[in-house]
Structure formats: structure tokens, C-alpha cells
Design a protein around this motif. Structure first.
Motif, PDB file in Angstrom:
ATOM      1  N   GLY A  17       0.855  -1.183   0.000  1.00  0.00           N
ATOM      2  CA  GLY A  17       0.000   0.000   0.000  1.00  0.00           C
ATOM      3  C   GLY A  17       0.887   1.227   0.000  1.00  0.00           C
ATOM      4  O   GLY A  17       2.109   1.122  -0.175  1.00  0.00           O
ATOM      5  N   GLY A  18       0.286   2.364   0.183  1.00  0.00           N
ATOM      6  CA  GLY A  18       1.028   3.608   0.366  1.00  0.00           C
ATOM      7  C   GLY A  18       2.040   3.891  -0.728  1.00  0.00           C
ATOM      8  O   GLY A  18       1.808   3.671  -1.920  1.00  0.00           O
ATOM      9  N   ILE A  19       3.200   4.381  -0.293  1.00  0.00           N
ATOM     10  CA  ILE A  19       4.240   4.815  -1.231  1.00  0.00           C
ATOM     11  C   ILE A  19       4.756   3.642  -2.069  1.00  0.00           C
ATOM     12  O   ILE A  19       4.945   3.762  -3.278  1.00  0.00           O
ATOM     13  CB  ILE A  19       5.387   5.487  -0.437  1.00  0.00           C
ATOM     14  N   GLY A  20       4.991   2.498  -1.433  1.00  0.00           N
ATOM     15  CA  GLY A  20       5.539   1.339  -2.155  1.00  0.00           C
ATOM     16  C   GLY A  20       4.616   0.860  -3.262  1.00  0.00           C
ATOM     17  O   GLY A  20       5.066   0.533  -4.365  1.00  0.00           O
ATOM     18  N   ASP A  38       6.335  -7.458   0.727  1.00  0.00           N
ATOM     19  CA  ASP A  38       5.823  -6.863   1.974  1.00  0.00           C
ATOM     20  C   ASP A  38       5.653  -8.012   2.986  1.00  0.00           C
ATOM     21  O   ASP A  38       5.965  -9.163   2.676  1.00  0.00           O
ATOM     22  CB  ASP A  38       4.461  -6.183   1.712  1.00  0.00           C
ATOM     23  N   ASP A  40       2.559  -7.867   4.502  1.00  0.00           N
ATOM     24  CA  ASP A  40       1.098  -7.891   4.391  1.00  0.00           C
ATOM     25  C   ASP A  40       0.762  -8.583   3.060  1.00  0.00           C
ATOM     26  O   ASP A  40       0.757  -7.959   2.000  1.00  0.00           O
ATOM     27  CB  ASP A  40       0.576  -6.443   4.429  1.00  0.00           C
ATOM     28  N   ASN A  64      10.036 -10.268   5.199  1.00  0.00           N
ATOM     29  CA  ASN A  64      10.278  -9.407   6.351  1.00  0.00           C
ATOM     30  C   ASN A  64      11.698  -8.872   6.185  1.00  0.00           C
ATOM     31  O   ASN A  64      12.667  -9.621   6.295  1.00  0.00           O
ATOM     32  CB  ASN A  64      10.135 -10.227   7.635  1.00  0.00           C
ATOM     33  N   ASN A  91      11.871   0.441   0.613  1.00  0.00           N
ATOM     34  CA  ASN A  91      10.875   1.389   1.111  1.00  0.00           C
ATOM     35  C   ASN A  91      10.180   0.948   2.388  1.00  0.00           C
ATOM     36  O   ASN A  91       9.609   1.775   3.097  1.00  0.00           O
ATOM     37  CB  ASN A  91       9.853   1.584  -0.033  1.00  0.00           C
ATOM     38  N   GLY A  93       9.058   0.271   5.976  1.00  0.00           N
ATOM     39  CA  GLY A  93       9.433   0.988   7.192  1.00  0.00           C
ATOM     40  C   GLY A  93       8.261   1.064   8.144  1.00  0.00           C
ATOM     41  O   GLY A  93       7.108   0.889   7.756  1.00  0.00           O
ATOM     42  N   TYR A 155      12.752   6.654  15.094  1.00  0.00           N
ATOM     43  CA  TYR A 155      12.455   7.010  13.698  1.00  0.00           C
ATOM     44  C   TYR A 155      13.506   7.994  13.183  1.00  0.00           C
ATOM     45  O   TYR A 155      14.039   7.841  12.080  1.00  0.00           O
ATOM     46  CB  TYR A 155      11.047   7.609  13.606  1.00  0.00           C
ATOM     47  N   LYS A 159      16.156   6.933  10.229  1.00  0.00           N
ATOM     48  CA  LYS A 159      16.052   7.609   8.932  1.00  0.00           C
ATOM     49  C   LYS A 159      17.333   8.404   8.616  1.00  0.00           C
ATOM     50  O   LYS A 159      17.738   8.495   7.463  1.00  0.00           O
ATOM     51  CB  LYS A 159      14.796   8.487   8.878  1.00  0.00           C
ATOM     52  N   PRO A 185      10.474  11.871   2.061  1.00  0.00           N
ATOM     53  CA  PRO A 185       9.120  12.425   2.002  1.00  0.00           C
ATOM     54  C   PRO A 185       8.815  13.289   3.224  1.00  0.00           C
ATOM     55  O   PRO A 185       9.297  13.021   4.326  1.00  0.00           O
ATOM     56  CB  PRO A 185       8.217  11.181   2.005  1.00  0.00           C
ATOM     57  N   THR A 190      -0.992   8.228   3.559  1.00  0.00           N
ATOM     58  CA  THR A 190      -0.863   6.787   3.284  1.00  0.00           C
ATOM     59  C   THR A 190      -1.457   6.027   4.477  1.00  0.00           C
ATOM     60  O   THR A 190      -1.801   6.650   5.485  1.00  0.00           O
ATOM     61  CB  THR A 190       0.630   6.374   3.172  1.00  0.00           C
ATOM     62  N   MET A 192       0.110   4.675   6.679  1.00  0.00           N
ATOM     63  CA  MET A 192       0.926   4.993   7.862  1.00  0.00           C
ATOM     64  C   MET A 192       0.380   6.199   8.618  1.00  0.00           C
ATOM     65  O   MET A 192       0.376   6.234   9.837  1.00  0.00           O
ATOM     66  CB  MET A 192       2.380   5.257   7.446  1.00  0.00           C
ATOM     67  N   THR A 193      -0.085   7.195   7.885  1.00  0.00           N
ATOM     68  CA  THR A 193      -0.573   8.418   8.533  1.00  0.00           C
ATOM     69  C   THR A 193      -2.094   8.383   8.741  1.00  0.00           C
ATOM     70  O   THR A 193      -2.646   9.283   9.373  1.00  0.00           O
ATOM     71  CB  THR A 193      -0.188   9.666   7.696  1.00  0.00           C
TER      72      THR A 193
HETATM   73  P1  NAI Z   1       2.741   2.227   4.835  1.00  0.00           P
HETATM   74  O1  NAI Z   1       2.569   1.828   6.253  1.00  0.00           O
HETATM   75  O2  NAI Z   1       1.582   2.201   3.926  1.00  0.00           O
HETATM   76  O3  NAI Z   1       3.920   1.384   4.139  1.00  0.00           O
HETATM   77  C1  NAI Z   1       4.897   0.694   4.817  1.00  0.00           C
HETATM   78  C2  NAI Z   1       4.854  -0.741   4.341  1.00  0.00           C
HETATM   79  O4  NAI Z   1       5.951  -1.442   4.924  1.00  0.00           O
HETATM   80  C3  NAI Z   1       3.576  -1.462   4.762  1.00  0.00           C
HETATM   81  O5  NAI Z   1       2.969  -2.049   3.633  1.00  0.00           O
HETATM   82  C4  NAI Z   1       4.048  -2.494   5.766  1.00  0.00           C
HETATM   83  O6  NAI Z   1       3.281  -3.686   5.749  1.00  0.00           O
HETATM   84  C5  NAI Z   1       5.470  -2.727   5.306  1.00  0.00           C
HETATM   85  N1  NAI Z   1       6.316  -3.278   6.357  1.00  0.00           N
HETATM   86  C6  NAI Z   1       6.316  -2.984   7.685  1.00  0.00           C
HETATM   87  N2  NAI Z   1       7.206  -3.744   8.326  1.00  0.00           N
HETATM   88  C7  NAI Z   1       7.809  -4.523   7.385  1.00  0.00           C
HETATM   89  C8  NAI Z   1       8.823  -5.510   7.415  1.00  0.00           C
HETATM   90  N3  NAI Z   1       9.404  -5.861   8.576  1.00  0.00           N
HETATM   91  N4  NAI Z   1       9.187  -6.092   6.260  1.00  0.00           N
HETATM   92  C9  NAI Z   1       8.607  -5.749   5.088  1.00  0.00           C
HETATM   93  N5  NAI Z   1       7.625  -4.833   4.990  1.00  0.00           N
HETATM   94  C10 NAI Z   1       7.235  -4.226   6.129  1.00  0.00           C
HETATM   95  O7  NAI Z   1       3.341   3.688   4.911  1.00  0.00           O
HETATM   96  P2  NAI Z   1       4.069   4.602   3.824  1.00  0.00           P
HETATM   97  O8  NAI Z   1       3.774   5.981   4.244  1.00  0.00           O
HETATM   98  O9  NAI Z   1       3.754   4.173   2.453  1.00  0.00           O
HETATM   99  O10 NAI Z   1       5.600   4.322   4.169  1.00  0.00           O
HETATM  100  C11 NAI Z   1       6.552   3.916   3.231  1.00  0.00           C
HETATM  101  C12 NAI Z   1       7.898   4.456   3.660  1.00  0.00           C
HETATM  102  O11 NAI Z   1       7.850   5.888   3.621  1.00  0.00           O
HETATM  103  C13 NAI Z   1       8.331   4.088   5.084  1.00  0.00           C
HETATM  104  O12 NAI Z   1       9.692   3.775   5.094  1.00  0.00           O
HETATM  105  C14 NAI Z   1       8.079   5.372   5.862  1.00  0.00           C
HETATM  106  O13 NAI Z   1       8.906   5.484   6.990  1.00  0.00           O
HETATM  107  C15 NAI Z   1       8.393   6.409   4.812  1.00  0.00           C
HETATM  108  N6  NAI Z   1       7.833   7.735   5.058  1.00  0.00           N
HETATM  109  C16 NAI Z   1       6.477   7.941   5.098  1.00  0.00           C
HETATM  110  C17 NAI Z   1       5.983   9.202   5.348  1.00  0.00           C
HETATM  111  C18 NAI Z   1       4.523   9.489   5.419  1.00  0.00           C
HETATM  112  O14 NAI Z   1       4.153  10.607   5.828  1.00  0.00           O
HETATM  113  N7  NAI Z   1       3.634   8.589   5.036  1.00  0.00           N
HETATM  114  C19 NAI Z   1       6.884  10.334   5.565  1.00  0.00           C
HETATM  115  C20 NAI Z   1       8.279  10.014   5.462  1.00  0.00           C
HETATM  116  C21 NAI Z   1       8.726   8.756   5.221  1.00  0.00           C
END
Ligand code: NAI
Length: 250
Positions: A17-20, A38, A40, A64, A91, A93, A155, A159, A185, A190, A192-193
Motif C-alpha cells: 500500500g502507500g508509497i511502495g 511486503d 502484508d 520481512n 521502502n 518501514g 524514527y 532515517k 518524504p 498513506t 501509515m498516517t
Molecule cells: P505504509 O505503512 O503504507 O507502508 C509501509 C509498508 O511497509 C507497509 O505495507 C508495511 O506492511 C510494510 N512493512 C512494515 N514492516 C515490514 C517488514 N518488517 N518487512 C517488510 N515490509 C514491512 O506507509 P508509507 O507511508 O507508504 O511508508 C513507506 C515508507 O515511507 C516508510 O519507510 C516510511 O517510513 C516512509 N515515510 C512515510 C511518510 C509518510 O508521511 N507517510 C513520511 C516520510 C517517510
């Protein structure tokens, strides 16, 4: 924007989901075959299915990133499935929103996923890219990789560490044709937020905290990742590219 990545192979972690997910869809939209990864499974399978439905090629593999063996198997899968690896977006996190990152277990988990996970990915990806003569890696850092966040030591530290790893990799593999960059970013809407954004007052506050007056979209990060991977960025390496609507300009 179609970068003409036909014949290329891209790997994206945290792509359920999200950015990835946005990056995986964008790579496929430019013609690359994509390894979606992922923890998930439902979301990851869905991303791969979305790519397939749009006429692209993708496969999902659970990984993982905190598990070095699983990362090795993930990169091996890319090669086994598609014969090569040209681009990687490391990506995955976690944010630990609301948890006390001074607690040992929370701190350790941050380090394992956000920092060790990126290192495990980079070293396996680089091995394949070295053998084939080049490639491009983009790690997801954050604006908290450049400026401190008083609420989140884990965090912030992880980062900042991702940017350090990025600069290291850029130098280590500069002459081998592997470019390593990061995206930083700002606040992006996403999953996450989502817990924060469920509160309308918090949404207003986050919008107003960004100089452009709004949060970013995952697609705006994906655009930066694809550009960094493309030949348009052929002389760019070791760079933490800020995509934050102006948040760190002040
Ligand atoms: P998200 O929560 O949708 O995406 C993170 C993904 O990483 C999820 O799909 C989750 O299942 C997966 N994940 C978590 N633990 C894992 C593991 N151990 N192994 C493999 N996958 C795992 O959130 P988002 O926002 O798309 O985050 C993507 C990246 O962007 C992250 O690294 C986050 O820190 C970074 N980021 C996000 C920001 C935001 O405002 N959304 C701002 C700055 C950075």
C-alpha cells in the motif's frame, strides 16, 4: 511519465500500500517487470494483481526485511523469476506512532526494520547489480532523516541512518555503475498516517504545517523514485531528494 523501462526489472519493499504500491505501479507503467514485496500478503497480492490488470507483469513475494535470510531469498526470487535486477526501492518501514521509542523493544524493532532492513536489501541487490554491470537503488528515508523529531528518537535515528547508508553505497559502488539515492518524504497521506488523519483537526493541522498547505500524495514520491532510477538522473548518486512541499525549507 513513461521512462521506457521495458526489459528492466524492479523490486519494491513495503509495496502492499502507500508509497511502495505507488512506486510498484509506476515502475510497471513504465514497462518494468516488478517484484512486489511486503509482510502484508493480502495487500501485496493486491498490488501485483493491480499491475496485472493494467497489462503489466508482477509477482508478489513475502519478505520481512528485518530477516537477512528472507531478503536474500527475495533478491534471488527476482533473478529466478525475471533473470536480472535493475532497480530497487527499499521502502519498507515503520513509524511506531504513539509508542515510546525509548523502550528497548520498540527501539530494537525500529532499528531492525528501518535500518538493518535497508542494509540487508542494499547488499543483496548490489551483488546482483555488480554481476550484471549496474543498476539503481533508492532508499526511503524521511525529512526526519535530515531534521530531528522530538517525539521519535528511533524514527529520527534510523532515517538519518538510511541517508548514511545511501551515501556509503553511492561511494562504494560509484565506479561499478550502481547509483544509490534516497527520497525524503514530508507528510504523505498513506496507511501509515491514516490513524492521525482520521481526526479532522489533525488533518487540518498537518495540512497547515506544510508550506504548500497540503500533505503529499504517494504518487508524488513514486515520481521522484522513478526519476532517480531513470537515465535522466544518470549523474545523480548519494543524494537525499526531499519531496516535502517545502517543510524543510524553513
Ligand atoms: P505504509 O505503512 O503504507 O507502508 C509501509 C509498508 O511497509 C507497509 O505495507 C508495511 O506492511 C510494510 N512493512 C512494515 N514492516 C515490514 C517488514 N518488517 N518487512 C517488510 N515490509 C514491512 O506507509 P508509507 O507511508 O507508504 O511508508 C513507506 C515508507 O515511507 C516508510 O519507510 C516510511 O517510513 C516512509 N515515510 C512515510 C511518510 C509518510 O508521511 N507517510 C513520511 C516520510 C517517510
Amino acid at each position: 511519465m513513461n521512462y521506457g523501462f521495458d526489459g528492466k526489472v524492479a523490486l519494491v519493499t513495503g509495496a502492499s500500500g502507500g508509497i511502495g504500491r505507488s512506486t510498484a505501479l509506476a515502475f510497471a507503467g513504465s514497462g518494468a517487470r516488478v517484484v512486489v514485496s511486503d509482510v502484508d500478503d493480502a495487500g501485496g497480492e493486491e498490488t501485483a494483481a493491480m499491475i496485472g490488470a493494467a497489462g503489466g507483469t508482477a509477482v508478489y513475494q513475502r519478505c520481512n526485511v528485518a530477516d537477512a535470510g528472507a531478503v536474500k531469498a527475495l533478491v534471488a526470487r527476482a533473478v529466478q523469476e525475471y533473470g536480472r535486477l535493475d532497480f530497487a526501492h527499499n521502502n519498507a518501514g515503520i513509524n511506531n506512532m504513539g509508542a515510546d521509542e525509548y523502550q528497548d523493544d520498540v527501539w530494537d524493532r525500529s532499528l531492525a526494520i528501518n535500518l538493518s532492513g535497508v542494509m540487508y536489501c542494499m547488499r543483496e541487490e548490489a551483488e546482483v547489480m555488480l554481476a550484471q554491470g549496474g543498476g539503481a537503488i533508492v532508499n526511503t528515508a524521511s525529512i526526519n532523516g535530515l531534521v530531528g523529531n522530538p517525539a521519535q528518537p528511533g524514527y529520527t535515528a534510523t532515517k538519518h541512518g538510511v541517508i548514511g547508508l545511501t551515501r556509503h553505497g553511492a561511494l562504494r559502488w560509484a565506479k561499478a555503475g550502481i547509483r544509490v539515492n534516497a527520497v525524503c518524504p514530508g507528510v504523505i497521506e498513506t496507511p501509515m498516517t491514516a490513524p492521525l488523519l482520521a481526526n479532522p483537526d489533525m488533518r487540518k493541522l498537518l495540512d497547515s504545517m506544510t508550506p504548500m498547505g497540503r500533505m503529499g500524495h504517494a504518487e508524488e514520491i513514486a515520481s521522484a523514485v522513478l526519476w532517480l532510477c531513470s537515465d535522466q538522473a544518470s549523474f545523480v548518486t548519494g543524494h537525499p531528494l526531499v519531496v516535502d512541499g517545502g517543510s524543510t525549507a524553513a
